[in-house]
Scaffold this active site. Sequence first.
Site, PDB file in Angstrom:
ATOM      1  N   ASP A   1      -9.537 -62.213 -11.736  1.00 27.99           N
ATOM      2  CA  ASP A   1      -9.456 -60.916 -12.406  1.00 27.99           C
ATOM      3  C   ASP A   1      -8.202 -60.898 -13.283  1.00 27.99           C
ATOM      4  OD1 ASP A   1      -9.140 -58.238 -13.124  1.00 27.99           O
ATOM      5  OD2 ASP A   1      -9.762 -57.486 -11.166  1.00 27.99           O
TER       6      ASP A   1
ATOM      7  N   LYS B   1      -4.590 -53.817 -16.511  1.00 28.70           N
ATOM      8  CA  LYS B   1      -3.616 -52.728 -16.427  1.00 28.70           C
ATOM      9  C   LYS B   1      -2.519 -52.974 -15.394  1.00 28.70           C
ATOM     10  CE  LYS B   1      -6.962 -49.235 -17.930  1.00 28.70           C
ATOM     11  NZ  LYS B   1      -7.620 -47.935 -17.615  1.00 28.70           N
TER      12      LYS B   1
END
Length: 226
Positions: free
Chosen positions: A131, A135
């Site tokens: 991943d 953010k």
Amino acid sequence: MGRNKKLQKFAELHELPNVYLNFGVNSPIIELPNGQKQDMRGQWKAQLGQDKPLVLELACGKGEYSLGLGQMYPDSNFMGLDLKGNRIWTGAKKALEQGLGNVFFLRAQIDFIESFFASEEVDEIWITFADPQAKKPRKRLTSPLFLSRYRNILKKGGKIHLKTDSPLLYEFTLEQIEAQGLPLEFAHDDIYSLAEQDPNWGITTYYEQLHRGKGATIKYARFRLD
């Protein structure tokens, strides 16, 4: 997948001979396949059999890279780490079906990786299609925080491999390598366009096939921490 099916697979993890389990937050205690629980730091090579190099696949999912590398390199041990028990179950079952006695899985949280391995106990690390944490830069598996953790377990000269479809994670990783002055052995932002192919790149995961099907190029970097 239904909740009952997931619970069944999770229960079966305790019975699989190639699965190790950690349930505590920042706890080094590992449940072995025989049910015994102990701190495994410094004990992995003896536990897994023979004095073979130990290679980790982080956020391994179903362990497709561990399975592929295990077939290619029978003289090394491979261990996939992930928190998702149902995914580990799939990889562990495939390893047993394929007779791969050098492929293992550890259900654990990668944030606490230093709790599971001793200094210089790990020979190489693979990070495949993790991943990119768009953010949360600190949670990226090549962030300064994670690189500092790897330093505490990776042997001197040990390599870290990143394979990803994410331009964000790839460029971020190169920035960390440059900022810390780390030895970069190889990097390319479209490895399958190259005439000369590394055999290790030929292992394709579910997510790689998915992203390539959408037109993404695959990026790869290999570097060291010393």
